[in-house]
Scaffold this motif. Structure first.
Motif, mmCIF file in Angstrom:
data_model
loop_
_atom_site.group_PDB
_atom_site.id
_atom_site.type_symbol
_atom_site.label_atom_id
_atom_site.label_comp_id
_atom_site.label_asym_id
_atom_site.label_seq_id
_atom_site.Cartn_x
_atom_site.Cartn_y
_atom_site.Cartn_z
ATOM 1 N N VAL A 1 0.845 -1.202 0.000
ATOM 2 C CA VAL A 1 0.000 0.000 0.000
ATOM 3 C C VAL A 1 0.874 1.243 0.000
ATOM 4 O O VAL A 1 0.651 2.182 -0.772
ATOM 5 N N PHE A 2 1.883 1.264 0.851
ATOM 6 C CA PHE A 2 2.805 2.410 0.873
ATOM 7 C C PHE A 2 3.514 2.566 -0.465
ATOM 8 O O PHE A 2 3.646 3.681 -0.984
ATOM 9 N N ASN A 3 3.981 1.454 -1.038
ATOM 10 C CA ASN A 3 4.686 1.532 -2.320
ATOM 11 C C ASN A 3 3.790 2.129 -3.407
ATOM 12 O O ASN A 3 4.253 2.896 -4.254
ATOM 13 N N GLY A 4 2.495 1.750 -3.393
ATOM 14 C CA GLY A 4 1.576 2.308 -4.373
ATOM 15 C C GLY A 4 1.393 3.806 -4.192
ATOM 16 O O GLY A 4 1.387 4.571 -5.169
ATOM 17 N N ALA A 5 1.233 4.244 -2.938
ATOM 18 C CA ALA A 5 1.091 5.676 -2.672
ATOM 19 C C ALA A 5 2.360 6.429 -3.062
ATOM 20 O O ALA A 5 2.299 7.529 -3.623
ATOM 21 N N HIS A 6 3.510 5.832 -2.781
ATOM 22 C CA HIS A 6 4.790 6.463 -3.120
ATOM 23 C C HIS A 6 4.948 6.562 -4.640
ATOM 24 O O HIS A 6 5.442 7.556 -5.169
ATOM 25 N N PHE A 7 4.513 5.527 -5.358
ATOM 26 C CA PHE A 7 4.556 5.556 -6.821
ATOM 27 C C PHE A 7 3.704 6.703 -7.348
ATOM 28 O O PHE A 7 4.127 7.442 -8.248
ATOM 29 N N TRP A 8 2.500 6.881 -6.815
ATOM 30 C CA TRP A 8 1.617 7.967 -7.247
ATOM 31 C C TRP A 8 2.280 9.317 -7.009
ATOM 32 O O TRP A 8 2.225 10.202 -7.876
ATOM 33 N N VAL A 9 2.910 9.475 -5.854
ATOM 34 C CA VAL A 9 3.555 10.749 -5.523
ATOM 35 C C VAL A 9 4.712 11.022 -6.486
ATOM 36 O O VAL A 9 4.873 12.149 -6.979
ATOM 37 N N ARG A 10 5.531 10.015 -6.770
ATOM 38 C CA ARG A 10 6.671 10.216 -7.671
ATOM 39 C C ARG A 10 6.211 10.570 -9.086
ATOM 40 O O ARG A 10 6.868 11.364 -9.780
ATOM 41 N N GLU A 11 5.105 9.986 -9.530
ATOM 42 C CA GLU A 11 4.604 10.270 -10.865
ATOM 43 C C GLU A 11 4.004 11.670 -10.977
ATOM 44 O O GLU A 11 4.038 12.275 -12.049
ATOM 45 N N ARG A 12 3.478 12.196 -9.882
ATOM 46 C CA ARG A 12 2.760 13.466 -9.926
ATOM 47 C C ARG A 12 3.617 14.674 -9.587
ATOM 48 O O ARG A 12 3.340 15.785 -10.046
ATOM 49 N N PHE A 13 4.644 14.492 -8.769
ATOM 50 C CA PHE A 13 5.409 15.638 -8.268
ATOM 51 C C PHE A 13 6.890 15.461 -8.575
ATOM 52 O O PHE A 13 7.539 14.550 -8.043
ATOM 53 N N PRO A 14 7.471 16.325 -9.412
ATOM 54 C CA PRO A 14 8.879 16.171 -9.793
ATOM 55 C C PRO A 14 9.867 16.620 -8.718
ATOM 56 O O PRO A 14 10.988 16.114 -8.656
ATOM 57 N N GLU A 15 9.465 17.565 -7.876
ATOM 58 C CA GLU A 15 10.373 18.119 -6.884
ATOM 59 C C GLU A 15 10.294 17.346 -5.568
ATOM 60 O O GLU A 15 9.207 16.911 -5.156
ATOM 61 N N VAL A 16 11.440 17.203 -4.908
ATOM 62 C CA VAL A 16 11.507 16.463 -3.643
ATOM 63 C C VAL A 16 10.614 17.110 -2.588
ATOM 64 O O VAL A 16 9.906 16.420 -1.851
ATOM 65 N N LYS A 17 10.631 18.429 -2.522
ATOM 66 C CA LYS A 17 9.819 19.125 -1.522
ATOM 67 C C LYS A 17 8.347 18.822 -1.733
ATOM 68 O O LYS A 17 7.603 18.572 -0.773
ATOM 69 N N GLU A 18 7.891 18.826 -2.990
ATOM 70 C CA GLU A 18 6.486 18.532 -3.284
ATOM 71 C C GLU A 18 6.140 17.090 -2.917
ATOM 72 O O GLU A 18 5.058 16.816 -2.394
ATOM 73 N N ARG A 19 7.070 16.173 -3.204
ATOM 74 C CA ARG A 19 6.809 14.761 -2.893
ATOM 75 C C ARG A 19 6.692 14.558 -1.387
ATOM 76 O O ARG A 19 5.834 13.799 -0.916
ATOM 77 N N ARG A 20 7.536 15.202 -0.633
ATOM 78 C CA ARG A 20 7.468 15.065 0.825
ATOM 79 C C ARG A 20 6.139 15.590 1.374
ATOM 80 O O ARG A 20 5.517 14.950 2.226
ATOM 81 N N GLU A 21 5.724 16.743 0.880
ATOM 82 C CA GLU A 21 4.465 17.313 1.356
ATOM 83 C C GLU A 21 3.277 16.444 0.967
ATOM 84 O O GLU A 21 2.335 16.266 1.750
ATOM 85 N N ALA A 22 3.316 15.882 -0.256
ATOM 86 C CA ALA A 22 2.218 15.001 -0.692
ATOM 87 C C ALA A 22 2.191 13.720 0.135
ATOM 88 O O ALA A 22 1.122 13.242 0.526
ATOM 89 N N LEU A 23 3.361 13.144 0.407
ATOM 90 C CA LEU A 23 3.410 11.934 1.238
ATOM 91 C C LEU A 23 2.896 12.215 2.640
ATOM 92 O O LEU A 23 2.238 11.358 3.248
ATOM 93 N N LEU A 24 3.178 13.400 3.154
ATOM 94 C CA LEU A 24 2.689 13.742 4.492
ATOM 95 C C LEU A 24 1.164 13.778 4.509
ATOM 96 O O LEU A 24 0.539 13.322 5.475
ATOM 97 N N ARG A 25 0.560 14.288 3.451
ATOM 98 C CA ARG A 25 -0.906 14.331 3.393
ATOM 99 C C ARG A 25 -1.509 12.932 3.306
ATOM 100 O O ARG A 25 -2.578 12.672 3.856
#
Length: 599
Positions: free
Chosen positions: A370-394
């Protein structure tokens, strides 16, 4: 002729049935015919569609004034003052109510008849001239040229865009649908700029809309027969409102609204208009169209119906049932978390991903998938590390880190996308839970560490205590029902080799009488464990993919589970002081096309 009193149940219409009461008749031939119309509804377009989106946000508080108050602003100077005050105002949530059509309290000393002055032709001309002048002034700046609508090849202007502040994903689905409509439906900038008056029959409109009925029968200006009912709407709301009035006369939705090409977001907008004017029969017709979309099972439509319909609409029983059926179908489409690494999943909205992460019925190898799937979605949607971290936090608040293995959590601590303090706390909390003793885990069990029900239903866990003695007696566990079959664990002495060995098999029983005959093949991934002494840890002995066909009558497993002769097991690390060996089998269902690797 007096209007009939409202029934006592009309007050509950907001939460009641959306079905049409009684018979409906086709009044379409009389629509807008002067001899059959006794009132007029005037639709005035909000200025936020004519301005830059950022400017529109600051000016929205002014749009909340009641229709009568708007008409009292007779001069351009008064308009400029009102716009300035509105842009500096503190109106919060102005986006939630853009139609100012509801009855307001009469101000002290107000004379309804005097309001006709504000509706004079000269007053309207002055205000229209001022709006056009302001628009020309804005057109002189580069900022406005960039934000103004571009012309199509046929010279028509495209629909105005609104800023989607909720999702941050640019143009909303509703706007895309409006911009992509046929030319006979789109309105040019000039048409949107001007107000439109719709002649109506007050009897027909009052019979279909409780809100309009109240306005028509009030002692305010809206109830005066010689004055129009003024409603402030956006361009998209104007189209939806006209669809609703058309439905009042014909009793059916237009062919355009029923067409497959019409977006779900536009149908949702129609529901909002129906709810705002309390028109249950119109809402019921729209819900019927949306139900057909659910039955067609298109995943993009399911997503919009499941997560985009506002909570306020779900107070209606028909809408709530629609949303629940869409959520069920949408979850069925994405419940296998092993499929979350493909591009269709990556195209889901954040609300849709959050909905899936909250679901109990997910199926797969466990919470780490489940985490891997959510992480995959975040990586596909947000190119910047800062954006990915904020999306994962949500999203991370919906992930059960207490169900993730400790070695996986250890790697997450060093993942670049997980380097926010709040994310680190969640991972460390999961590690602490994994370090607890079994009694402490049970005592600390909560949603953070509780296995999802879908994962529990997809596996069976069998435990059997066996005495390894010279007799070599056959031992069978108590049967359990799983996947419409009975299953048990069997341990016996195998004499296939020179030295006897320990054979451990997973047995499948007959198909339950209540089950469908189609369930004939079972492919399962099986892990065989033995408890070690005195540490008490489970040692993985073998992992196999086993296939049970319709004709399978024997157990599946291994004839030499320990890799040791039978007579040496009672002195190994697997035998306790009572010479008993504790065996455990964990089995998980697999798709039927998985390969078997049996002995």
């Amino acid at each position: 002729m007096e209007e009939p009193e409202e029934s006592e149940t009309s007050s509950d219409s907001s939460c009641g049935s959306l079905e049409e009461d009684g018979h409906h008749f086709d009044f379409g031939p009389f629509y807008k015919q002067p001899q059959f119309c006794d009132r007029t509804i005037r639709l005035e377009i909000l200025d936020d569609e004519l301005s830059d989106p950022k400017e529109a946000r600051s000016s929205e508080p002014a749009l909340q004034n009641s229709p009568t108050e708007e008409r009292n602003q007779e001069t351009p100077e008064a308009e400029r003052t009102a716009a300035k005050n509105a842009s500096e105002g503190d109106a919060v949530g102005a986006e939630k109510e853009t139609i100012a059509g509801k009855k307001r309290a009469r101000e002290e000393g107000e004379n309804p008849g005097s309001q006709e002055i504000a509706e004079s032709a000269s007053g309207r001309a002055i205000r229209t001239s001022e709006r056009l002048a302001k628009r020309r002034d804005r057109g002189m700046s580069a900022d406005y040229r960039e934000s103004s609508p571009s012309e199509n090849e046929d010279g028509d202007k495209s629909g105005h865009e609104e800023n989607d502040t909720e999702t941050g994903r640019g143009q909303s689905e509703t706007e895309k649908a409006a911009n992509g409509e046929k030319n006979d439906w789109r309105e040019s900038s000039a048409e949107i700029e001007e107000a439109e008056e719709i002649p109506i029959s007050s009897v027909i409109v009052a019979a279909k809309s409780h809100v309009l009925r109240a306005m028509l029968s009030s002692d305010m200006r809206e109830g005066q027969k010689d004055a129009p009912i003024v409603l402030k709407v956006t361009g998209q709301e104007k189209r939806a409102f006209k669809e609703m009035v058309d439905f009042f006369y014909t009793g059916t939705l237009s062919e355009r609204l029923q067409a497959e090409e019409t977006s779900v977001s536009e149908l949702i907008l129609a529901l909002l208009i129906g709810d705002k004017f309390d028109a249950p029969s119109f809402m019921g017709a729209v819900v019927t169209v949306l139900k057909e979309r659910v039955e067609e099972n298109g995943d993009s439509d399911l997503e919009a119906i499941a997560v985009d319909i506002p909570e306020v609409l779900q107070q209606r029983k028909g809408v709530k049932a629609l949303v629940e059926s869409a959520k069920e179908a949408f979850l069925e489409y994405f419940k296998n978390v092993a499929d979350w690494d493909f591009l269709r999943f990556a195209s889901l909205s954040e609300r849709a991903v959050e909905f899936l992460l909250q679901a109990e019925g997910l199926e797969g190898d466990g919470e780490e998938v489940v985490f891997n799937g959510a992480h995959f979605w975040v990586r596909e949607r947000f190119p910047e590390v800062k954006e990915r971290r904020e999306a994962l936090l949500r999203l991370a608040r919906q992930i059960r880190f207490g169900c993730i293995r400790g070695e996986v959590l250890e790697t997450l601590l060093h993942d670049p996308d997980m380097q926010l303090p709040e994310l680190q706390v969640l991972v460390l909390r999961g590690l602490v839970f994994q370090a607890y003793s079994e009694p402490k885990k049970l005592e600390s069990m909560c949603d953070f560490s509780r296995l999802r029900s879908g994962f529990r239903e997809a596996i069976i866990d069998l435990v059997l205590n066996v005495v390894i003695d010279e007799k070599g007696s056959r031992t069978v566990s108590r049967p359990v029902t799983w996947n419409d079959r009975t299953w048990c664990l069997e341990v016996k002495k195998s004499t296939r080799q020179d030295s006897a060995t320990v054979a451990v098999y997973l047995n499948r029983g007959a198909l339950a009488k209540s089950a469908e005959d189609s369930n004939q093949v079972d492919q399962v991934e099986v892990q065989f464990f033995a408890r070690t002494w005195p540490s008490g840890y489970w040692a993985l002995l073998k992992q196999r993919t086993l296939t049970f066909t319709k004709t399978t009558s024997e157990g599946r497993g291994s004839g030499d589970m320990f890799g040791k002769p039978w007579h040496l097991i009672d002195t190994s690390e697997y035998a306790g002081c009572t010479k008993e060996v504790t065996l455990r089998v964990v089995a998980r269902r697999l798709p039927e096309d998985s390969e078997s690797d049996e002995d």
